[in-house]
Design an enzyme around this catalytic site. Structure first.
Site, PDB file in Angstrom:
ATOM      1  N   CYS A  58    -148.483   4.350-144.519  1.00 19.02           N
ATOM      2  CA  CYS A  58    -149.541   3.484-143.981  1.00 19.02           C
ATOM      3  C   CYS A  58    -149.215   2.018-144.205  1.00 19.02           C
ATOM      4  O   CYS A  58    -150.075   1.159-144.104  1.00 19.02           O
ATOM      5  CB  CYS A  58    -150.884   3.790-144.624  1.00 19.02           C
ATOM      6  SG  CYS A  58    -151.634   5.292-144.021  1.00 19.02           S
ATOM      7  N   ARG A  97    -135.042   8.246-145.599  1.00 22.67           N
ATOM      8  CA  ARG A  97    -135.312   7.276-146.668  1.00 22.67           C
ATOM      9  C   ARG A  97    -134.156   6.318-146.924  1.00 22.67           C
ATOM     10  O   ARG A  97    -133.003   6.646-146.689  1.00 22.67           O
ATOM     11  CB  ARG A  97    -135.559   8.036-147.977  1.00 22.67           C
ATOM     12  CG  ARG A  97    -136.760   8.965-147.952  1.00 22.67           C
ATOM     13  CD  ARG A  97    -138.030   8.212-148.197  1.00 22.67           C
ATOM     14  NE  ARG A  97    -139.227   9.020-147.982  1.00 22.67           N
ATOM     15  CZ  ARG A  97    -140.419   8.663-148.438  1.00 22.67           C
ATOM     16  NH1 ARG A  97    -140.567   7.545-149.125  1.00 22.67           N
ATOM     17  NH2 ARG A  97    -141.482   9.413-148.188  1.00 22.67           N
ATOM     18  N   TYR A 143    -134.261  17.031-152.503  1.00 23.72           N
ATOM     19  CA  TYR A 143    -134.940  15.892-151.882  1.00 23.72           C
ATOM     20  C   TYR A 143    -135.654  15.019-152.919  1.00 23.72           C
ATOM     21  O   TYR A 143    -136.278  15.526-153.850  1.00 23.72           O
ATOM     22  CB  TYR A 143    -135.952  16.368-150.819  1.00 23.72           C
ATOM     23  CG  TYR A 143    -136.910  15.275-150.427  1.00 23.72           C
ATOM     24  CD1 TYR A 143    -136.496  14.256-149.557  1.00 23.72           C
ATOM     25  CD2 TYR A 143    -138.181  15.182-150.975  1.00 23.72           C
ATOM     26  CE1 TYR A 143    -137.340  13.204-149.248  1.00 23.72           C
ATOM     27  CE2 TYR A 143    -139.032  14.127-150.674  1.00 23.72           C
ATOM     28  CZ  TYR A 143    -138.606  13.146-149.805  1.00 23.72           C
ATOM     29  OH  TYR A 143    -139.443  12.092-149.509  1.00 23.72           O
ATOM     30  N   HIS A 172    -151.047   5.326-157.266  1.00 30.08           N
ATOM     31  CA  HIS A 172    -150.164   5.271-156.102  1.00 30.08           C
ATOM     32  C   HIS A 172    -150.421   3.943-155.376  1.00 30.08           C
ATOM     33  O   HIS A 172    -151.020   3.917-154.311  1.00 30.08           O
ATOM     34  CB  HIS A 172    -150.501   6.474-155.211  1.00 30.08           C
ATOM     35  CG  HIS A 172    -149.547   6.693-154.086  1.00 30.08           C
ATOM     36  ND1 HIS A 172    -149.890   7.397-152.945  1.00 30.08           N
ATOM     37  CD2 HIS A 172    -148.261   6.325-153.907  1.00 30.08           C
ATOM     38  CE1 HIS A 172    -148.862   7.448-152.126  1.00 30.08           C
ATOM     39  NE2 HIS A 172    -147.859   6.798-152.687  1.00 30.08           N
ATOM     40  N   LYS A 220    -142.727  10.648-158.337  1.00 29.08           N
ATOM     41  CA  LYS A 220    -144.107  11.153-158.255  1.00 29.08           C
ATOM     42  C   LYS A 220    -144.440  12.084-159.427  1.00 29.08           C
ATOM     43  O   LYS A 220    -145.545  12.064-159.950  1.00 29.08           O
ATOM     44  CB  LYS A 220    -144.337  11.903-156.940  1.00 29.08           C
ATOM     45  CG  LYS A 220    -143.945  11.150-155.682  1.00 29.08           C
ATOM     46  CD  LYS A 220    -144.756   9.891-155.455  1.00 29.08           C
ATOM     47  CE  LYS A 220    -144.542   9.369-154.041  1.00 29.08           C
ATOM     48  NZ  LYS A 220    -145.139   8.065-153.797  1.00 29.08           N
ATOM     49  N   SER A 222    -149.072   7.656-147.985  1.00 27.10           N
ATOM     50  CA  SER A 222    -147.683   7.469-147.549  1.00 27.10           C
ATOM     51  C   SER A 222    -147.646   7.099-146.064  1.00 27.10           C
ATOM     52  O   SER A 222    -148.416   7.626-145.276  1.00 27.10           O
ATOM     53  CB  SER A 222    -146.901   8.754-147.768  1.00 27.10           C
ATOM     54  OG  SER A 222    -146.983   9.115-149.117  1.00 27.10           O
ATOM     55  N   ASP A 277    -144.927   1.024-154.576  1.00 26.32           N
ATOM     56  CA  ASP A 277    -145.369   2.426-154.539  1.00 26.32           C
ATOM     57  C   ASP A 277    -146.251   2.857-155.707  1.00 26.32           C
ATOM     58  O   ASP A 277    -147.183   3.617-155.523  1.00 26.32           O
ATOM     59  CB  ASP A 277    -144.140   3.340-154.464  1.00 26.32           C
ATOM     60  CG  ASP A 277    -144.500   4.767-154.061  1.00 26.32           C
ATOM     61  OD1 ASP A 277    -145.356   4.934-153.176  1.00 26.32           O
ATOM     62  OD2 ASP A 277    -143.932   5.711-154.626  1.00 26.32           O
ATOM     63  N   ARG A 302    -141.473  16.249-149.584  1.00 30.06           N
ATOM     64  CA  ARG A 302    -142.231  16.884-150.654  1.00 30.06           C
ATOM     65  C   ARG A 302    -142.877  18.151-150.091  1.00 30.06           C
ATOM     66  O   ARG A 302    -143.243  18.203-148.925  1.00 30.06           O
ATOM     67  CB  ARG A 302    -143.352  15.955-151.150  1.00 30.06           C
ATOM     68  CG  ARG A 302    -142.882  14.811-152.017  1.00 30.06           C
ATOM     69  CD  ARG A 302    -144.053  14.001-152.550  1.00 30.06           C
ATOM     70  NE  ARG A 302    -144.746  13.272-151.494  1.00 30.06           N
ATOM     71  CZ  ARG A 302    -145.901  13.647-150.958  1.00 30.06           C
ATOM     72  NH1 ARG A 302    -146.517  14.739-151.357  1.00 30.06           N
ATOM     73  NH2 ARG A 302    -146.455  12.925-150.014  1.00 30.06           N
TER      74      ARG A 302
END
Length: 622
Positions: free
Chosen positions: A288, A405, A235, A264, A244, A286, A311, A87
């Site tokens: 974690c 990913r 991407y 989120h 998102k 993101s 997510d 991103r």
């Protein structure tokens, strides 16, 4: 979008699948107007079938965009242009008439809570990019539903794209195809327009056969018009517009208007040995460990965790006052590095088939490889890195991109929750905030009230990660883990969360904060994490049940001595793990104060200011 002629006569694109006549009128207008603007050669209306998916994959394989991974069943690898891997916050904008509708006006410098662009600037940017941008390519029309089709919490979008990679990924990540058009009828939908920005014939050769236009990349959201417009990046976070862009940025704005929450957050179900079950939602930045927690195998005997989502959570109070949550997605778009049989066995099982990998390394026997995969290689097996070069374990560079990913169907997860597609959603009884804090923040604490819990969410900070383009180990503010994803002014967002306390009959979930990542002075983690985190969930479970297992500290409730089940754990320094240092927290509060004053400025709700002052007061009396 700038005004367009909708007479349908000015484009010569040939419809190669589906028919424009079968589209609802508004969808047809949207398709024709943009076909006229972007000038694709063909139009393909996606039906979402297995057969269509197979054709797309074969087409991409032919073009060299993806390779088949022969070790697994129907798994594929895409390698992107190294300039298109994550991103890009600096190129992600929200367009509203007034800047303050998008972001609070900071005291000084630039807002870190989103990027606003004026309507005039956007119109210029749009007109410099989109006319003719799909020449020579196919425009795919993707009807998709965020949330189970027919759920009162679900929303529908139509994405137009010239990228078959996006179509294939959207088939995994959303409910997609003809059934969505049937459900839509003449209803409202979010308009999503995406182009890789590489009209044919190409001006310059592609890198890795990956079409993108990094110089002109722009990801724009027009919440007032319910539109998302993305250019130049293939991407995931920039091109799978349901994720998102829609599920957080546009949905958070819809949620504010309609009285719900788009967050989120992972959603998990946890069942105790007696068979009693509770659902929790958790917001971490993101990388974690959201996916790891959502798919955890508890080490505690008799406890069970099941995954609803890893997510994003859409949550709304029902008539009985229960906070009901759905996972609006249909797949997992997970960070690959660090995923192993040890850290997340359920993710490893999920990705054995029907998965698209992006920017991971490949083994010579047709498997995938990445940092932290912890898999021994068979003798003679070599590794090709994500940059398509031969790679050896002693090399400096990582074999997989840190933000590489897997895109995989949620239904394949061995511990997917039986209610994961329940149209009314699952009842959330606890909300967890957390981040990566090497120092100062205890393993777990519980907020003193809903208002204090909202303050805890606003004060979240975490060590920076690979999912964004920031580098280095700095502790960054990431309120609600939403900092890159707010669809409107964060001050108003806080007021919206606070307003939940005034809903008639609302059963407000308890709010907790966790930190799995505290280290000792030698830099070693104090807590084993992963499946052992079930011990912390067990304590939360008890607290939600009303157990008297907590003691009050200046920052919130922590477990009483012996209230946290440590049976069978080796050496855990509980004192260090739960230590609350006056000096650390004085600094922490200073930081939070400075950030909120500077970034939220005049839009900071009074209740948050009051919580901040109260925390200061409690710490000063330590």
């Amino acid at each position: 979008m700038p005004p367009q002629l909708h007479n349908g006569l000015d484009f010569s694109a040939k419809v190669i699948q589906g028919s424009l006549d079968s589209l609802p009128q508004e969808v047809r207008k949207f398709v024709e107007g943009n076909a006229q603007l972007c000038q694709p050669e063909y139009i393909h209306i996606c039906d979402g079938s297995e057969e269509e998916y197979g054709r797309l994959l074969a087409h991409m394989q032919e073009e060299g965009v993806i390779r088949k991974l022969k070790k697994y069943d129907n798994c594929w690898l895409a390698l992107t242009d190294p300039r298109d891997v994550a991103r890009i916050e600096s190129k992600t904008v929200i367009i509203t008439q007034e800047q303050r509708d998008t972001v609070p006006i900071p005291k000084s410098g630039q807002s870190q809570l989103g990027r606003w662009m004026s309507e005039e600037d956007f119109e210029k940017a749009f007109n410099a990019r989109f006319p003719g941008c799909m020449k020579g390519r196919t425009m795919y029309v993707i009807p998709f539903s965020m949330g189970p089709l027919g759920s009162p919490l679900a929303k529908i979008g139509i994405e137009l794209t010239d990228s078959p990679y996006v179509v294939a990924s959207m088939r995994i990540m959303t409910r997609m195809g003809t059934s969505v058009l049937e459900a839509l009828g003449d209803g409202e939908f979010i308009k999503c327009l995406h182009s890789v920005g590489c009209p044919l014939p190409l001006k310059k050769p592609l890198v890795n056969n990956w079409a993108c236009n990094p110089e002109l990349t722009l990801i724009a959201h027009l919440p007032d018009r319910r539109e998302i417009i993305s250019f130049g990046s293939g991407y995931g976070g920039n091109s799978l517009l349901g994720k998102k862009c829609f599920a957080l940025r546009i949905a958070s704005r819809l949620a504010k208007e309609e009285g719900w929450l788009a967050e989120h957050m992972l959603i998990l179900g946890i069942t105790n040995p007696e068979g009693k079950k509770k659902y929790l939602a958790a917001a971490f930045p993101s990388a974690c460990g959201k996916t790891n927690l959502a798919m955890m195998n508890p080490t505690l005997p008799g406890w069970k965790v099941e995954c609803v989502g890893d997510d994003i959570a859409w949550m709304k109070f029902d008539a009985q006052g229960n906070l009901r949550a759905i996972n609006p997605e249909n797949g997992f778009f997970g960070v690959a590095p660090g995923t192993s049989v040890k850290t997340n066995p359920n993710a490893i099982k999920t990705i054995q088939k029907n998965t698209i990998f992006t920017n991971v390394a490949e083994t010579s026997d047709g498997g995938v490889y990445w940092e932290g995969i912890d898999e021994p290689l068979a003798p003679g097996v070599t590794i090709t890195s994500w940059k398509n070069k031969e790679w050896r374990p002693q090399d400096e560079e990582p074999c997989a991109h840190p933000n590489s990913r897997f895109c995989t169907p949620a239904s394949q997860c061995p511990i997917i929750d039986p209610a994961w597609e329940s149209p009314e959603g699952v009842p959330i009884e606890g909300i967890i905030f957390g981040g990566r804090r090497p120092a100062g923040v205890p393993l777990v604490y519980e907020a003193l009230s809903w208002q204090h819990g909202v303050f805890v969410g606003a004060a979240m900070r975490s060590e920076a990660t690979a999912a964004a383009e920031h580098k280095g180990k700095v502790i960054m503010h990431d309120p609600f883990a939403m900092r890159p994803f707010f669809g409107y002014n964060f001050g108003k967002y806080l007021a919206h969360w606070l307003s939940m306390a005034h809903r008639p009959a609302a059963k407000l979930p308890k709010i907790f904060h966790v930190n799995w990542f505290r280290k000792d002075k030698n830099g070693k983690f104090l807590w084993p994490g992963f499946g052992e985190n079930s011990r912390v969930l067990e304590w939360m479970f008890g607290r939600i049940e009303g157990e008297d297992s907590a003691k009050l500290t200046p920052i919130g409730y922590v477990p009483k001595e012996d209230a946290l089940n440590l049976k069978g754990l080796g050496d855990v320094n509980v004192e260090e793990l739960f230590g609350i240092s006056k000096e650390f927290w004085e600094k922490e509060v200073e930081e939070i104060d400075k950030y909120l004053e500077d970034q939220v400025n005049a839009d900071l709700p009074y209740e948050i200011e009051r919580e901040l002052r109260a925390l200061k007061q409690r710490i000063s009396q330590m």
